[in-house]
Design a protein around this motif. Structure first.
Motif, PDB file in Angstrom:
ATOM      1  N   LEU A   1       0.817  -1.221   0.000  1.00 47.76           N
ATOM      2  CA  LEU A   1       0.000   0.000   0.000  1.00 47.76           C
ATOM      3  C   LEU A   1       0.845   1.263   0.000  1.00 47.76           C
ATOM      4  O   LEU A   1       0.525   2.224  -0.712  1.00 47.76           O
ATOM      5  CB  LEU A   1      -0.948  -0.002   1.190  1.00 47.76           C
ATOM      6  CG  LEU A   1      -2.360  -0.577   0.977  1.00 47.76           C
ATOM      7  CD1 LEU A   1      -3.170   0.282   0.033  1.00 47.76           C
ATOM      8  CD2 LEU A   1      -2.316  -2.006   0.493  1.00 47.76           C
ATOM      9  N   THR A   2       1.929   1.296   0.782  1.00 51.92           N
ATOM     10  CA  THR A   2       2.729   2.526   0.789  1.00 51.92           C
ATOM     11  C   THR A   2       3.455   2.722  -0.534  1.00 51.92           C
ATOM     12  O   THR A   2       3.687   3.859  -0.954  1.00 51.92           O
ATOM     13  CB  THR A   2       3.749   2.542   1.953  1.00 51.92           C
ATOM     14  OG1 THR A   2       4.618   1.421   1.858  1.00 51.92           O
ATOM     15  CG2 THR A   2       3.037   2.550   3.296  1.00 51.92           C
ATOM     16  N   ALA A   3       3.793   1.615  -1.217  1.00 48.06           N
ATOM     17  CA  ALA A   3       4.462   1.736  -2.516  1.00 48.06           C
ATOM     18  C   ALA A   3       3.456   2.041  -3.624  1.00 48.06           C
ATOM     19  O   ALA A   3       3.565   3.057  -4.317  1.00 48.06           O
ATOM     20  CB  ALA A   3       5.241   0.465  -2.832  1.00 48.06           C
ATOM     21  N   ALA A   4       2.476   1.176  -3.796  1.00 46.94           N
ATOM     22  CA  ALA A   4       1.520   1.351  -4.891  1.00 46.94           C
ATOM     23  C   ALA A   4       0.708   2.632  -4.730  1.00 46.94           C
ATOM     24  O   ALA A   4       0.369   3.299  -5.712  1.00 46.94           O
ATOM     25  CB  ALA A   4       0.590   0.150  -4.977  1.00 46.94           C
ATOM     26  N   GLY A   5       0.407   2.996  -3.483  1.00 42.67           N
ATOM     27  CA  GLY A   5      -0.375   4.197  -3.224  1.00 42.67           C
ATOM     28  C   GLY A   5       0.434   5.458  -3.089  1.00 42.67           C
ATOM     29  O   GLY A   5      -0.115   6.547  -2.929  1.00 42.67           O
ATOM     30  N   ARG A   6       1.783   5.317  -3.165  1.00 43.89           N
ATOM     31  CA  ARG A   6       2.667   6.473  -2.960  1.00 43.89           C
ATOM     32  C   ARG A   6       2.209   7.255  -1.725  1.00 43.89           C
ATOM     33  O   ARG A   6       2.096   8.481  -1.717  1.00 43.89           O
ATOM     34  CB  ARG A   6       2.669   7.403  -4.164  1.00 43.89           C
ATOM     35  CG  ARG A   6       3.636   7.061  -5.264  1.00 43.89           C
ATOM     36  CD  ARG A   6       3.241   5.833  -6.034  1.00 43.89           C
ATOM     37  NE  ARG A   6       4.019   5.720  -7.285  1.00 43.89           N
ATOM     38  CZ  ARG A   6       3.892   4.719  -8.141  1.00 43.89           C
ATOM     39  NH1 ARG A   6       3.047   3.727  -7.894  1.00 43.89           N
ATOM     40  NH2 ARG A   6       4.621   4.682  -9.239  1.00 43.89           N
TER      41      ARG A   6
END
Length: 308
Positions: A197-202
């Protein structure tokens, strides 16, 4: 005990600094590039809060053949480097050398076994927040550092006990896990949600947990990983999802997983062994994993690093 650290990155450097400071074992480090030069020239430094210490490193090299066979290999590289790092471990192996991975994911033992053989592969995971501050300098956030490992089948042996004693004598917390698969999947089921989530959602974890849509997706990502674990026979605690969500509430709002920083920097991603593993292992187990499969699909185009 002769130990080799492959490699002297954040986790490997943290352990190396403690082991060398203890001064009771023969420790050799594998490093490369600027990190190798800095350690050779200035030693290895570990900073925790306002305190730090530096140890001279007698044997640091980019050529494992100059080290020779050891009793144990601490295997602490990114999953993206597992295959190449395992290959260079061959000169380090004696008949009973154990290769103990401290990596993200739940497939390290199998990956090491496929290259180096079943006799050498162990299983392990760790809880420590460390980064490379600059070449030769490791920075630890907080005071915690916990390392859990066993033989690949979950048993303990003379060689895993010898490594445990070495770590404990060096001031590293290394308890005997009751069930290494439970430990691996406990960490993994939390990490896949945080990293995905922190990567894909920036996004930061604060942004994710404060939004009703993203917080629900975060929960679903955890639930899917837990379902896959249980389908594989891993006996996770009944309240593991709520434990993870409660822990998430305690995290600094600005926190992001390392995969998010790697994505931002254009570096290779561990997504194949995080969200991708939930998707892949879920398919084998007959468990639907729509959230993790979607996160995997979103991040997969960046798995090899920045695209030109």
């Amino acid at each position: 005990m002769r130990l080799a650290i492959v490699a002297a990155g954040a986790v490997g450097g943290y352990l190396a600094a403690h082991l060398i400071r203890a001064g009771v074992h023969d420790i050799a480090l594998i490093a490369r590039g600027a990190n190798l030069k800095a350690i050779r020239d200035n030693g290895l430094t570990l900073t925790t809060g306002d305190t730090s210490f530096t140890v001279p490193v007698a044997h640091v090299t980019d050529d494992p053949a100059t080290i020779g066979p050891v009793d144990a290999v601490v295997f602490a590289v990114k999953q993206t480097d597992t295959a190449s790092a395992a290959e260079i471990c061959r000169p380090l192996l004696a008949r009973d050398t154990c290769v103990v991975p401290f990596q993200n994911g739940v497939e390290s033992a199998e990956r090491i076994e496929s290259i180096l053989g079943k006799r050498h592969a162990c299983a392990g995971c760790c809880y420590v927040s460390v980064t490379i501050d600059k070449p030769g300098v490791i920075r630890q956030a907080g005071q915690f550092g916990r390392f859990l490992f066993a033989e690949a089948d979950g048993s303990q042996s003379r060689r895993t006990e010898a490594l445990r004693v070495a770590l404990v004598d060096a001031g590293v917390e290394a308890p005997v896990p009751k069930d290494i698969d439970v430990e691996l999947w406990t960490k993994f089921s939390f990490l896949v949600a945080l990293s995905g989530l922190t990567a894909a959602g920036r996004s930061t974890i604060g942004e994710i947990r404060n939004d009703p849509v993203t917080s629900l997706v975060y929960r679903r990502a955890i639930e899917e990983a837990v379902s896959v674990a249980r389908a594989r026979g891993v006996q996770l605690p009944i309240d593991i999802v709520e434990r993870h969500l409660d822990f998430t509430k305690t995290l600094p709002a600005e926190m992001r997983a390392s995969q998010a920083f790697d994505l931002e920097a254009g570096k290779p991603l561990e997504v194949e062994w995080l969200s991708g593993a939930v998707s892949r292992l879920g398919a084998v187990a007959g468990v639907e994993t729509p959230v993790n499969s979607t996160l995997y699909a979103v991040l997969k185009p960046f798995a090899k690093g920045r695209r030109n």
